[in-house]
Enzyme design. Structure first.
Site, PDB file in Angstrom:
ATOM      1  N   SER A 697       0.899  -0.971   0.088  1.00 23.36           N
ATOM      2  CA  SER A 697      -0.102   0.065  -0.020  1.00 23.36           C
ATOM      3  C   SER A 697       0.735   1.173   0.237  1.00 23.36           C
ATOM      4  O   SER A 697       0.139   2.239  -0.098  1.00 23.36           O
ATOM      5  CB  SER A 697      -0.886   0.046   1.143  1.00 23.36           C
ATOM      6  OG  SER A 697      -0.063  -0.083   2.387  1.00 23.36           O
ATOM      7  N   LYS A 740      -6.569   3.143   8.941  1.00 19.30           N
ATOM      8  CA  LYS A 740      -5.556   4.177   8.598  1.00 19.30           C
ATOM      9  C   LYS A 740      -6.180   5.562   8.701  1.00 19.30           C
ATOM     10  O   LYS A 740      -5.459   6.665   8.831  1.00 19.30           O
ATOM     11  CB  LYS A 740      -5.296   3.701   6.961  1.00 19.30           C
ATOM     12  CG  LYS A 740      -4.242   2.591   6.967  1.00 19.30           C
ATOM     13  CD  LYS A 740      -4.177   2.088   5.491  1.00 19.30           C
ATOM     14  CE  LYS A 740      -3.340   0.880   5.280  1.00 19.30           C
ATOM     15  NZ  LYS A 740      -3.110   0.445   4.059  1.00 19.30           N
TER      16      LYS A 740
END
Length: 791
Positions: A697, A740
């Site tokens: 990511s 996140k």
């Protein structure tokens, strides 16, 4: 080289001896012998095979009487000697016979003539050759000599002489009939039962009386050793006799005790066990097995076997066969109980209510295995305890962290010494019901490798189709686990084997937002700490603004454990001030909190956000929830190499190569000179280098930092991003978006870029976080480049 010897009295007359010495050359070849120390007046037989020694023997035959020098090594080693390892005193010997034997070796007989001292080594190849000087015997007082040798002979005759000397054939006859004291001395020296290395002192000693005195010393040492050995043997014999006596008495005592009291005690135990077997609602087959074991226990006379059988029967009867606790059937009461003990966690609470509803409706236990996955400190373990309390069930917790033996789950077979049941049935026994809430804590911390695989043992436990007949090795009978509500916890789902994940229903327990933490602290944690420290809310006053200040400046966590510790510290300091300074109330504010807790541990990252070149905030999902993952890029003159640092995993490294390849392929569209890649090296670094990092990511973040560094464009402050990049620049979906986003909000970011494919996950982000963040979905890296740089 093998040696044999025969101890003989010299049969040469004095005249013959002197004639021989006149013919001896001043330089002679050397033969090195092992295993035995040559002493004059000894007839040696040696098997010689070494090529250099055979050449030395051949050389000796060129002189008139075939003389050689015999030397020993300092360690009497069997290896081929070095010059530095040879003794400097040896003997002069005469070859009497040399007979060839099979395999090319020779059997050689030597007569030892006199002690010699090596003067100089003249040659080493093809054989060793030396110059030497004869060691003449020095004679002292004849009276002293006679007295000493008489004392030696008396010492030898006083004990069985076989204990002091070896090779005893004709030994006494020789020393009684030999007229020469020196010859007697040498014969005794050779036969003494001392180490051959210790005999070297006799070889180099020229004074006869000193040699005799050395013999007396060695005989005395041998006698002391013999006395000590005799005492030790007597003690060993006495100890053996005492042990045999003790064993006999103990066995007799056991028999007497068994007849007098132990027999009655055992009969009482048997009657008690029989009564328990009768009253316990055991399945027919298991009851039959229990009675068989009881019969074995009754007839067994071996204590070890009786102990094992007794332990087995005790454990079998302690298990709660068919015993259940009464479940709470009021859903409203269950919900209220859960809410009173935990804030938030709606997804888990909803699932427990569904479980209870199905059970109430069907009158059966739903076959569900739940797994709560989330960062540390978010309440997974305590929630399991609250679930048990809300449902009205017993609670059992077994920590699986570091567990590596299958026997910890299934138990040991009873054939092993110290066999014990596994943790599962031991927990059921402790719960005293067959339907407890059973917490398998830290299931992701199981040790699994090619030697150990406890996860495989858990498959039977957590499979609803198999655990109805769970087989523990210690119990060796099936036990029904179908009524148990198993709840597992894990921090990181990737560490849980796929087969286990397939058997569990995964429920994510996410990080807490600042609003959640304020509510938890004010409604739960603070009240708990006030109670634990014996004070009330009038003694310690702290408002929500101060709690928020504590969260932002003294903690950096997904859960609330550190916040709980800080509140405990404030409570302790309040108690101290109340007692020492006689205060009745302590008010904690944002202005005086440093007085109690010291300086701030964490700065507000919003204040630190600046426009930078080559540095971008990525978003990561770790064991501890979401976190920032800064990516720094720089370049310098070089040959086009890519340097990666920060303890990166393979997937993360591949993301970096992919991002760089995309930029190289599209440099013209990005306004980048293609030559810059061949003339410079690029260094990508992820700070906090001691912490391992991996995952795809960070691709979008690496690409953005690379373009910023190459084009020298500033990146807007307050930005974060996450997404996997492809060679075409497409941004692919990632996991852990909720964590996140919470981390971005906690760190003070105001804008985050996420993959377009993750739009469906935005609803999972808490509303208060969504309202504070500008969430921008992108499908291609070009969408990012058009928005992140300062114009």
């Amino acid at each position: 080289m093998k040696t044999k010897s025969k101890k003989l009295k010299s049969d040469l007359s004095i005249g013959e001896f002197e004639d021989i010495f006149q013919e001896i050359p001043e330089q002679l070849p050397v033969v090195v012998i092992s295993e035995i120390m040559p002493i004059p007046n000894v007839d040696f037989r040696i098997e010689v095979s070494d090529n250099s020694y055979l050449k030395a023997l051949k050389e000796s035959e060129t002189n008139a009487n075939s003389f050689v020098i015999l030397l020993t090594q300092k360690g009497l080693s069997h290896n081929k000697p070095k010059l530095t390892n040879l003794q400097r005193y040896g003997v002069l010997a005469q070859i009497i016979t040399k007979v060839k034997i099979p395999h090319g070796d020779f059997k050689v007989r030597f007569r030892i003539l006199q002690r010699v001292k090596i003067d100089k080594f003249l040659q080493k190849e093809p054989f060793l050759k030396v110059s030497y000087e004869k060691v003449k015997t020095v004679y002292g007082s004849i009276e002293e000599e006679k007295a000493l040798i008489k004392l030696v002979i008396e010492k030898i005759m006083d004990k069985p002489f076989q204990l002091l000397v070896q090779n005893t054939n004709n030994f006494l006859d020789i020393i009684k009939t030999e007229p020469e004291t020196e010859n007697i001395t040498d014969i005794i020296i050779f036969n003494l039962k001392i180490d051959d290395l210790d005999k070297y002192k006799y070889l180099k000693e020229s004074h006869l009386n000193k040699r005799i005195f050395y013999i007396l010393q060695d005989i005395q040492s041998l006698l002391i050793g013999l006395d000590l050995e005799q005492k030790i043997n007597e003690k060993v014999k006495q100890s053996i006799d005492e042990n045999q006596k003790e064993f006999y008495l103990r066995e007799k005592m056991k028999a007497i005790q068994l007849e007098l009291g132990d027999k009655a005690k055992k009969e009482e135990e048997i009657a008690e066990l029989r009564d328990k077997i009768k009253k316990t609602p055991l399945p027919p087959e298991i009851k039959k097995k229990a009675l068989q074991e009881l019969s074995r226990y009754q007839t067994s006379s071996l204590m070890a076997e009786s102990f094992v059988i007794k332990n087995y029967l005790d454990f079998l009867l302690e298990l709660p066969w068919g015993k259940t606790s009464q479940d709470e059937n009021d859903l409203v009461a269950i919900e209220k109980s859960l809410n009173n003990q935990h804030y938030g966690l709606q997804k888990v609470k909803e699932r427990i209510l569904e479980y209870a509803a199905v059970k109430i409706m069907t009158k059966k236990n739903p076959q569900n295995i739940l797994c709560l996955v989330g960062p540390p400190g978010v309440g997974k373990t305590s929630l399991a305890s609250s679930i048990a309390k809300a449902l009205g069930r017993q609670f059992v917790r077994q920590s699986l962290g570091g567990l590596k033996e299958e026997s910890e789950i299934r138990g040991h077979r009873r054939t092993y010494i110290g066999a014990m049941p596994g943790r599962i049935l031991a927990g059921i026994r402790d719960a005293k019901t067959v339907n407890p809430v059973f917490l398998l804590d830290e299931i992701d911390k199981l040790v699994t490798n090619y030697n150990f695989d406890p996860a495989s043992a858990l498959l039977e436990v957590l499979d609803p189709q198999q655990n109805i007949n769970f087989m523990d090795h210690f119990l060796s009978e099936p036990f029904d686990l179908s009524q148990v509500l198993f709840i597992a916890t894990a921090n990181y789902l990737d560490n849980v084997p796929e087969a286990l994940k397939d058997r569990m229903e995964i429920i994510e327990v996410s990080s807490y937002t600042e609003k959640d933490k304020i509510n938890i602290a004010s409604k739960y944690l603070l009240k708990k700490q006030l109670k634990n420290h014996g004070i009330t809310d009038t003694n310690l006053v702290i408002d929500n603004d101060t709690i928020l200040y504590l969260i932002r400046h003294y903690t950096k966590e997904a859960g609330v454990r550190e916040l709980d510790r800080i509140l405990a510290e404030l409570a302790r300091k309040t108690v101290k001030e109340c007692l020492i300074k006689k205060k009745e109330q302590v008010i904690i504010t944002t202005k005086n909190v440093t007085k109690y807790l010291g300086k701030e541990k964490y700065l507000n990252l919003l204040d630190e956000q600046k426009e930078k070149i080559g540095s971008t905030n990525g978003l990561a999902y770790t064991y501890f929830g979401g976190d920032l993952l800064p990516v720094e890029v720089t370049y310098y003159k070089g040959k086009g190499q890519l340097v990666l640092t920060g303890k990166l995993g393979e997937v993360l490294k591949e993301s970096a190569y992919t991002a760089l390849s995309f930029i190289k392929a599209n440099c013209q569209n990005l306004g980048i000179d293609a030559n810059i890649f061949a003339e410079n090296d690029f260094h990508i670094h992820l700070p906090e280098a001691a912490i391992p990092k991996d995952g795809p990511s960070a691709g979008i973040t690496i690409a953005t930092s690379l373009v910023s560094a190459i084009t020298q464009k500033y990146i807007k402050k307050g930005l974060g991003m996450t997404g996997e990049i492809t060679l075409r620049g497409n941004i692919l979906a990632i996991g852990g978006l909720k964590e996140k986003a919470i981390a971005a909000n906690r760190s003070g970011l105001d804008t985050i870029f996420i993959p377009q494919e993750n739009l469906k996950d935005i609803e999972d982000i808490p509303e208060e976080v969504r309202n504070k963040l500008n969430i921008i979905p992108v499908s291609n890296i070009s969408d990012v480049f058009s928005q992140v740089f300062v114009v």
